[in-house]
Design a protein around this motif. Structure first.
Motif, PDB file in Angstrom:
ATOM      1  N   TYR A 151       0.847  -1.183   0.000  1.00 13.50           N
ATOM      2  CA  TYR A 151       0.000   0.000   0.000  1.00 13.50           C
ATOM      3  C   TYR A 151       0.889   1.240   0.000  1.00 13.50           C
ATOM      4  O   TYR A 151       1.781   1.385   0.851  1.00 13.50           O
ATOM      5  CB  TYR A 151      -0.906   0.031   1.241  1.00 13.50           C
ATOM      6  CG  TYR A 151      -1.883  -1.116   1.313  1.00 13.50           C
ATOM      7  CD1 TYR A 151      -3.142  -1.013   0.726  1.00 13.50           C
ATOM      8  CD2 TYR A 151      -1.540  -2.293   1.977  1.00 13.50           C
ATOM      9  CE1 TYR A 151      -4.046  -2.080   0.808  1.00 13.50           C
ATOM     10  CE2 TYR A 151      -2.431  -3.347   2.054  1.00 13.50           C
ATOM     11  CZ  TYR A 151      -3.682  -3.241   1.467  1.00 13.50           C
ATOM     12  OH  TYR A 151      -4.574  -4.284   1.535  1.00 13.50           O
ATOM     13  N   ASP A 152       0.645   2.115  -0.969  1.00  8.60           N
ATOM     14  CA  ASP A 152       1.298   3.429  -0.989  1.00  8.60           C
ATOM     15  C   ASP A 152       0.355   4.411  -0.326  1.00  8.60           C
ATOM     16  O   ASP A 152      -0.803   4.545  -0.731  1.00  8.60           O
ATOM     17  CB  ASP A 152       1.608   3.847  -2.418  1.00  8.60           C
ATOM     18  CG  ASP A 152       2.339   5.180  -2.454  1.00  8.60           C
ATOM     19  OD1 ASP A 152       3.021   5.500  -1.465  1.00  8.60           O
ATOM     20  OD2 ASP A 152       2.213   5.905  -3.456  1.00  8.60           O
ATOM     21  N   THR A 153       0.813   5.119   0.734  1.00  7.39           N
ATOM     22  CA  THR A 153      -0.061   5.940   1.568  1.00  7.39           C
ATOM     23  C   THR A 153       0.413   7.387   1.573  1.00  7.39           C
ATOM     24  O   THR A 153       1.546   7.691   1.201  1.00  7.39           O
ATOM     25  CB  THR A 153      -0.074   5.402   3.010  1.00  7.39           C
ATOM     26  OG1 THR A 153       1.268   5.420   3.504  1.00  7.39           O
ATOM     27  CG2 THR A 153      -0.606   3.981   3.059  1.00  7.39           C
ATOM     28  N   PRO A 154      -0.462   8.301   2.034  1.00 10.38           N
ATOM     29  CA  PRO A 154      -0.064   9.711   2.181  1.00 10.38           C
ATOM     30  C   PRO A 154       0.979   9.867   3.287  1.00 10.38           C
ATOM     31  O   PRO A 154       1.260   8.932   4.039  1.00 10.38           O
ATOM     32  CB  PRO A 154      -1.384  10.412   2.541  1.00 10.38           C
ATOM     33  CG  PRO A 154      -2.454   9.463   2.161  1.00 10.38           C
ATOM     34  CD  PRO A 154      -1.895   8.092   2.312  1.00 10.38           C
ATOM     35  N   PRO A 155       1.580  11.060   3.435  1.00 12.55           N
ATOM     36  CA  PRO A 155       2.547  11.299   4.517  1.00 12.55           C
ATOM     37  C   PRO A 155       1.938  11.035   5.885  1.00 12.55           C
ATOM     38  O   PRO A 155       0.730  11.211   6.098  1.00 12.55           O
ATOM     39  CB  PRO A 155       2.937  12.758   4.333  1.00 12.55           C
ATOM     40  CG  PRO A 155       2.654  13.050   2.897  1.00 12.55           C
ATOM     41  CD  PRO A 155       1.468  12.227   2.531  1.00 12.55           C
ATOM     42  N   LEU A 156       2.780  10.629   6.830  1.00 10.85           N
ATOM     43  CA  LEU A 156       2.310  10.264   8.175  1.00 10.85           C
ATOM     44  C   LEU A 156       2.020  11.476   9.043  1.00 10.85           C
ATOM     45  O   LEU A 156       1.065  11.473   9.822  1.00 10.85           O
ATOM     46  CB  LEU A 156       3.372   9.394   8.861  1.00 10.85           C
ATOM     47  CG  LEU A 156       3.546   7.988   8.271  1.00 10.85           C
ATOM     48  CD1 LEU A 156       4.832   7.376   8.792  1.00 10.85           C
ATOM     49  CD2 LEU A 156       2.358   7.118   8.636  1.00 10.85           C
ATOM     50  N   VAL A 157       2.852  12.529   8.960  1.00 11.77           N
ATOM     51  CA  VAL A 157       2.705  13.677   9.852  1.00 11.77           C
ATOM     52  C   VAL A 157       1.497  14.499   9.418  1.00 11.77           C
ATOM     53  O   VAL A 157       1.410  14.974   8.276  1.00 11.77           O
ATOM     54  CB  VAL A 157       3.977  14.543   9.845  1.00 11.77           C
ATOM     55  CG1 VAL A 157       3.783  15.773  10.726  1.00 11.77           C
ATOM     56  CG2 VAL A 157       5.175  13.733  10.317  1.00 11.77           C
ATOM     57  N   GLY A 158       0.554  14.671  10.312  1.00 12.48           N
ATOM     58  CA  GLY A 158      -0.622  15.486  10.049  1.00 12.48           C
ATOM     59  C   GLY A 158      -1.776  14.738   9.432  1.00 12.48           C
ATOM     60  O   GLY A 158      -2.892  15.277   9.358  1.00 12.48           O
ATOM     61  N   LEU A 159      -1.597  13.502   8.990  1.00 11.37           N
ATOM     62  CA  LEU A 159      -2.654  12.720   8.347  1.00 11.37           C
ATOM     63  C   LEU A 159      -2.735  11.353   9.006  1.00 11.37           C
ATOM     64  O   LEU A 159      -1.728  10.772   9.403  1.00 11.37           O
ATOM     65  CB  LEU A 159      -2.374  12.563   6.845  1.00 11.37           C
ATOM     66  CG  LEU A 159      -2.273  13.868   6.038  1.00 11.37           C
ATOM     67  CD1 LEU A 159      -1.880  13.562   4.601  1.00 11.37           C
ATOM     68  CD2 LEU A 159      -3.600  14.641   6.082  1.00 11.37           C
ATOM     69  N   ALA A 160      -3.960  10.824   9.084  1.00 20.36           N
ATOM     70  CA  ALA A 160      -4.185   9.540   9.744  1.00 20.36           C
ATOM     71  C   ALA A 160      -4.322   8.396   8.764  1.00 20.36           C
ATOM     72  O   ALA A 160      -4.515   7.249   9.185  1.00 20.36           O
ATOM     73  CB  ALA A 160      -5.436   9.625  10.627  1.00 20.36           C
ATOM     74  N   ASP A 161      -4.231   8.651   7.458  1.00 20.34           N
ATOM     75  CA  ASP A 161      -4.492   7.617   6.453  1.00 20.34           C
ATOM     76  C   ASP A 161      -3.561   6.425   6.631  1.00 20.34           C
ATOM     77  O   ASP A 161      -4.003   5.269   6.706  1.00 20.34           O
ATOM     78  CB  ASP A 161      -4.311   8.206   5.053  1.00 20.34           C
ATOM     79  CG  ASP A 161      -5.190   9.433   4.826  1.00 20.34           C
ATOM     80  OD1 ASP A 161      -5.390  10.205   5.786  1.00 20.34           O
ATOM     81  OD2 ASP A 161      -5.660   9.614   3.696  1.00 20.34           O
ATOM     82  N   ALA A 162      -2.259   6.666   6.669  1.00 20.35           N
ATOM     83  CA  ALA A 162      -1.294   5.573   6.767  1.00 20.35           C
ATOM     84  C   ALA A 162      -1.428   4.816   8.073  1.00 20.35           C
ATOM     85  O   ALA A 162      -1.275   3.588   8.106  1.00 20.35           O
ATOM     86  CB  ALA A 162       0.115   6.126   6.623  1.00 20.35           C
ATOM     87  N   SER A 163      -1.734   5.496   9.163  1.00 20.60           N
ATOM     88  CA  SER A 163      -1.882   4.819  10.453  1.00 20.60           C
ATOM     89  C   SER A 163      -3.072   3.877  10.428  1.00 20.60           C
ATOM     90  O   SER A 163      -3.029   2.767  10.984  1.00 20.60           O
ATOM     91  CB  SER A 163      -2.042   5.856  11.572  1.00 20.60           C
ATOM     92  OG  SER A 163      -0.913   6.689  11.648  1.00 20.60           O
ATOM     93  N   ILE A 164      -4.172   4.291   9.765  1.00 19.00           N
ATOM     94  CA  ILE A 164      -5.369   3.447   9.700  1.00 19.00           C
ATOM     95  C   ILE A 164      -5.085   2.190   8.900  1.00 19.00           C
ATOM     96  O   ILE A 164      -5.432   1.068   9.316  1.00 19.00           O
ATOM     97  CB  ILE A 164      -6.538   4.245   9.082  1.00 19.00           C
ATOM     98  CG1 ILE A 164      -6.943   5.389  10.027  1.00 19.00           C
ATOM     99  CG2 ILE A 164      -7.721   3.340   8.802  1.00 19.00           C
ATOM    100  CD1 ILE A 164      -7.958   6.322   9.431  1.00 19.00           C
ATOM    101  N   ILE A 165      -4.433   2.338   7.775  1.00 21.97           N
ATOM    102  CA  ILE A 165      -4.181   1.177   6.924  1.00 21.97           C
ATOM    103  C   ILE A 165      -3.133   0.262   7.563  1.00 21.97           C
ATOM    104  O   ILE A 165      -3.273  -0.966   7.554  1.00 21.97           O
ATOM    105  CB  ILE A 165      -3.718   1.645   5.533  1.00 21.97           C
ATOM    106  CG1 ILE A 165      -4.822   2.480   4.878  1.00 21.97           C
ATOM    107  CG2 ILE A 165      -3.355   0.458   4.661  1.00 21.97           C
ATOM    108  CD1 ILE A 165      -4.432   3.080   3.552  1.00 21.97           C
ATOM    109  N   SER A 166      -2.051   0.825   8.131  1.00 22.88           N
ATOM    110  CA  SER A 166      -0.991  -0.007   8.708  1.00 22.88           C
ATOM    111  C   SER A 166      -1.477  -0.787   9.912  1.00 22.88           C
ATOM    112  O   SER A 166      -0.933  -1.847  10.225  1.00 22.88           O
ATOM    113  CB  SER A 166       0.191   0.877   9.110  1.00 22.88           C
ATOM    114  OG  SER A 166      -0.186   1.829  10.094  1.00 22.88           O
ATOM    115  N   ALA A 167      -2.495  -0.291  10.603  1.00 15.84           N
ATOM    116  CA  ALA A 167      -3.029  -1.025  11.740  1.00 15.84           C
ATOM    117  C   ALA A 167      -3.680  -2.329  11.315  1.00 15.84           C
ATOM    118  O   ALA A 167      -3.780  -3.274  12.116  1.00 15.84           O
ATOM    119  CB  ALA A 167      -4.026  -0.156  12.501  1.00 15.84           C
TER     120      ALA A 167
END
Length: 731
Positions: free
Chosen positions: A672-688
Motif C-alpha cells: 500500500y502506498d499511503t499519504p505522509p504520516l505527519v498530520g494525516l491519519a491515512d497511513a496509520s489506519i491502513i498499517s493497523a
C-alpha cells in the motif's frame, strides 16, 4: 516520547490479539546503552568529521572570506618597526668563567657551578630584576621626557637562544610604528642597563657585606651564651660524659639495692635475736642468755651448775645455819650477780648490733633515695643537655655560613668585576616582518574558527539525517534497505497494447458480488525494463530479501509504505519494491492508497478512472478496478480512483477492511502506498490492519523531529513498524 519507546511499535493489535514482530539476527535493534564509552566517543568523533566533510565548502569559503577581509584591513595599517640590542652579561672564555665561578661560589649561591652552564647567574631572576621598578624607573624618567606614553611592558627582555644551550646573552627588543622612537627608547634602555651593571650591582654587594657584618656579632653572642649554659649544666649534674654518668647511676642503684636487701636480712635477724634474749633475761633465765655465746661463758655456766649441785648436796646433809651451807649460798649469790651482769652485757651487745644495723639501714635508704632522685632527673637533664647541644650546633653553623658568605662577598667585591658588554648596539629599526607573519597566521586561524562556527550553526539549523547510520541510531529501528541516489531514474511510460483478460480465482468476499472468479483487465505489454546489475536495483533486491527474512516462518503478506513528509520517494520505493517482488515470482498487488495526491498511475502509465475509492464507495467489481502492470505479468496495480472528499472515512470503513482481507487472500504480497504520516491519519489506519509498515526516510532531506513525530503517531495507533528504508543515499 523517547527513542526507546519506538521498540514498542513492534507490537501490533490485529484481530483483537497482540502480535510481536520478531527480527532475525541481521536486524537486531541496538540497546539504548552500549556500555562502552570509547565506542561512543569514536562514534561522536565520526559524526563531527562527517559534518566537517559535508560543510567543507562552507568552511573554506568563510575562512577565505574572513581572512581576506582581515588581511585587507591589516594592509592599511602603518608598518611596525622593530629594534633590539644584545648584552653579554658573563665572561666568554672558559678560564674566566671558571675563575668567576670559583670566586663567586659560596654556601648560599647554589647556581655557582664549575662544570655547569650558568656560572652563578640566575637568568630568570636577573630578567625580573631588569624589569623591576627599581631598575626601570630612572630609565623611564629619561624616556618619558620625550615619549610620555612608553611603558616598561613595551620593552621585551629575554634570552635570544634556548636556555639549554647555555647562552650568556640577553636581548632587548622594542616595537613601534615610529623608527626614531624605537631607536631612542633602545638607546636609553641600553645606557641604563650598562649603568646598572657598573654601579648598582657593586652597591648591592656592599650592602650585602654591611648587612652580614651587622648580623655576625649577634650570632657570636648567641653561641657564647649557649656554651655557658651548657657548661653550667654539666658542672651542676656532673655531666662530663652523659653516657658514662647514666651507666654509673644504674650501677650505683643496683649496688645500693643489693646492699639494702642484705642489711634488711641482717636487721631482721638481729631484731629477732634481741627479742628472744630480752624475753629470757626478763624471765630470769640468764643461763640461757649466756648460752648464746657458749665459747665465752661456758666456764661460768659450768661453775654455776657445779655450785648449784654442791649447794643442793649440802642442803641434804647440813642444816640451814651451817656455815658451809651458808658459805655455799653466799658463793651462789655472788656468782648469780656475776651471771646477771654478764647476761646483761650480752643483751646490751646484741642490742648494740641491732641498733647499728638500723642506723646502717637508714643510711642505705637515704643513699638510695638520692640515687633515685638523680636517676629521675637524668632524662630531663639529658634532654636539656641535648637541646643546648643542638642550639649550639645550629648557632655555630649559622655563624659559619654568615662568615663564609661574608668572605665570598668580600672576594666578589675585591675582584675586578667585568661590566656587561654591548655586543650588538641598537641599530636602524627594521620593519617587523616577524610580527606581520604572525599576524597573518593569526588572521587565518580566526577565519578558520569563524568558518567552523558557521558550519556548526548551519549543521544545527539543518536538522536532517545525513546518513543511514544516523537514521538507524536515532530511531533504534532496523534498517531494512539503503536506496542509492539514481540520476538515471526515469518515469515509466505506458506502452500501448491490446488489452487482454486473465481470469484469476478468488474467494467471494462480503459486500461484493464477485462470483467465483474475477477477470482482470490488462494493459500488459512486453516491456524490457532495465534490470541489469546496478546499485539501485540491487538495493531493492536486498530490501525485498530483508523483508522476507523478518518472518521466515510466517511470510509478510501485506505491508504499508509510508513517509513522514511528502517528497521522500515512498511511491518510488513502493513501485520498485512491488516490481522486484513480482520479478522474483510473487503475485503482487500494488495499491495506491493515497486518496489525496496519488502518483502510482502516473509512474506506470495506467489510467486512473476507476480505483480504490470507487471500489469502496460503490459496488464496482475488483475485475474492473485492478489492472495488470506493463512492467511485469505478476504485478497488479489498484490505482486510487477518483479523489473523495473524506479519504479517512473511506479508509476506516468496514468495506476497506474487507477488501484488504480479500487482497491478502488472493495475492502473495500486497503493498500500500499511503499519504505522509505527519498530520494525516491515512497511513496509520491502513498499517493497523496490515502486517506492518515500512517508513521511508530520505537522506539529507527528512527532518529528524518529523520522523520522531511520525513514529509517535504510529505507536499510538497500534501500528507495527517493521523497519526503515534510507532513500537517496549519495554514498
Amino acid at each position: 516520547m523517547s527513542p526507546d519507546n519506538y521498540s514498542q511499535s513492534l507490537f501490533s493489535h490485529q484481530d483483537g490479539e497482540l502480535r510481536y514482530q520478531s527480527f532475525p539476527p541481521p536486524y537486531k535493534t541496538k540497546p539504548a546503552e552500549t556500555g562502552r564509552d570509547e565506542e561512543q566517543v569514536i562514534k561522536e568523533l565520526g559524526k563531527l568529521l562527517a559534518a566537517a566533510k559535508r560543510r567543507l565548502l562552507v568552511i573554506g569559503a568563510v575562512t577565505v572570506g574572513v581572512s581576506a577581509a582581515l588581511l585587507f584591513q591589516l594592509s592599511k595599517r602603518p608598518p611596525i618597526y622593530s629594534g633590539s640590542f644584545q648584552l653579554l652579561v658573563e665572561p666568554v672564555t672558559t678560564s674566566e668563567s671558571r675563575l668567576q665561578a670559583l670566586l663567586s661560589q659560596t654556601e648560599g649561591n647554589k647556581f655557582a657551578t664549575i662544570n655547569g652552564k650558568d656560572f652563578g647567574l640566575d637568568y630568570a631572576t636577573q630578567i625580573r630584576v631588569l624589569k623591576s621598578p627599581k631598575v626601570m624607573s630612572p630609565i623611564m624618567n629619561n624616556i618619558r621626557q620625550r615619549y610620555p606614553d612608553v611603558t616598561p611592558e613595551d620593552i621585551l627582555v629575554q634570552r635570544p637562544f634556548d636556555e639549554n644551550e647555555g647562552t650568556r646573552i640577553l636581548a632587548v627588543n622594542y616595537y613601534h610604528g615610529d623608527p626614531q622612537r624605537v631607536r631612542f627608547v633602545l638607546e636609553q634602555v641600553a645606557e641604563g642597563y650598562l649603568t646598572y651593571s657598573r654601579e648598582s650591582r657593586l652597591t648591592n654587594l656592599r650592602q650585602g657585606i654591611q648587612f652580614i657584618e651587622g648580623q655576625i656579632p649577634g650570632f657570636r653572642e648567641r653561641v657564647d651564651i649557649i656554651q655557658e649554659q651548657l657548661q653550667n649544666l654539666r658542672e651542676e649534674y656532673d655531666l662530663i660524659n652523659p653516657d658514662f654518668q647514666s651507666r654509673k647511676l644504674v650501677e650505683q642503684s643496683q649496688f645500693i639495692e643489693s646492699t639494702r636487701m642484705e642489711n634488711e636480712a641482717k636487721l631482721a635477724e638481729a631484731r629477732s635475736r634481741y627479742g628472744t634474749l630480752k624475753k629470757l633475761f626478763d624471765e630470769g633465765n640468764v643461763a640461757a642468755v649466756l648460752s648464746q655465746d657458749v665459747g665465752a661463758y661456758s666456764p661460768l655456766i659450768k661453775q654455776m651448775h657445779d655450785l648449784q649441785a654442791e649447794t643442793t648436796a649440802a642442803e641434804a646433809r647440813l642444816q640451814e645455819e651451817h656455815p658451809v651451807l651458808r658459805g655455799l649460798r653466799e658463793q651462789q649469790g655472788a656468782l648469780r650477780l656475776q651471771v646477771i651482769r654478764e647476761a646483761r652485757s650480752v643483751l646490751e651487745k646484741v642490742q648494740g648490733e641491732f641498733q647499728s644495723l638500723e642506723e646502717r639501714q637508714k643510711i642505705i635508704i637515704s643513699s638510695e633515695n638520692i640515687i633515685n632522685q638523680k636517676s629521675n632527673l637524668l632524662p630531663s637533664v639529658m634532654r636539656q643537655h641535648d637541646d643546648f647541644q643542638r642550639e649550639l650546633l645550629l648557632a655555630t653553623e649559622t655563624l659559619n655560613q654568615y662568615l663564609s658568605k661574608l668572605d665570598g662577598l668580600k672576594i666578589d667585591a675585591a675582584q675586578q668585576e667585568v661590566p656587561w658588554e654591548m655586543i650588538a648596539p641598537p641599530g636602524p629599526p627594521q620593519p617587523g616582518a616577524t610580527a606581520n607573519r604572525k599576524t597573518k597566521i593569526l588572521t587565518v586561524i580566526v577565519g578558520l574558527v569563524m568558518g567552523i562556527g558557521t558550519a556548526f550553526i548551519l549543521e544545527i539549523l539543518n536538522n536532517v539525517f545525513h546518513s543511514p547510520e544516523e537514521i538507524e541510531d536515532e530511531t533504534r529501528l532496523p534498517l531494512l534497505g539503503v536506496i542509492p541516489l539514481s540520476k538515471q531514474l526515469k518515469k515509466v511510460s505506458r506502452v500501448s497494447s491490446q488489452p487482454r483478460k486473465k481470469v484469476l480465482p478468488v474467494s467471494s468476499g462480503g459486500g461484493s458480488s464477485l462470483g467465483s472468479s474475477i477477470s482482470l483487465s490488462s494493459s500488459y505489454a512486453t516491456l524490457t525494463h532495465p534490470y541489469e546489475v546496478s546499485p539501485f536495483l540491487e538495493a531493492f533486491r536486498s530490501l525485498y530479501t530483508n523483508i522476507r527474512l523478518l518472518r521466515p516462518e510466517q511470510p509478510i503478506r501485506s505491508l504499508v509504505i509510508g513517509a513522514a513528509t511528502p517528497g521522500e520517494g515512498k511511491s518510488i520505493v513502493a513501485l520498485h519494491l512491488a516490481q522486484t517482488a513480482a520479478t522474483m515470482g510473487q503475485r503482487v498487488l500494488l495499491v495506491d492508497a493515497d486518496l489525496r495526491r496519488p502518483k502510482i498511475h502516473t509512474k506506470v502509465g495506467l489510467p486512473n478512472f476507476r480505483g480504490l475509492s470507487d471500489t469502496i464507495s460503490t459496488d464496482l467489481s475488483l475485475n474492473d478496478a485492478i489492472q495488470q502492470s506493463p512492467l511485469d505479468e505478476n504485478l497488479f496495480i489498484l490505482t486510487s480512483g477518483s479523489l473523495p472528499a473524506h479519504p479517512v472515512k473511506l479508509l476506516s470503513s468496514k468495506k476497506m477492511v474487507s477488501l484488504m482481507e480479500q487482497f491478502q487472500d488472493f495475492f502473495d504480497l500486497v503493498i500500500y502506498d499511503t499519504p505522509p504520516l505527519v498530520g494525516l491519519a491515512d497511513a496509520s489506519i491502513i498499517s493497523a490492519q496490515a502486517d506492518g509498515l515500512i517508513m521511508v526516510v530520505k537522506v539529507d532531506k527528512t527532518d529528524r523531529t518529523l520522523v520522531t513525530k511520525a513514529l509517535e503517531g504510529l505507536h499510538i495507533a497500534g501500528s507495527s513498524v517493521l523497519g526503515l528504508v534510507a532513500n537517496g543515499n549519495k554514498r
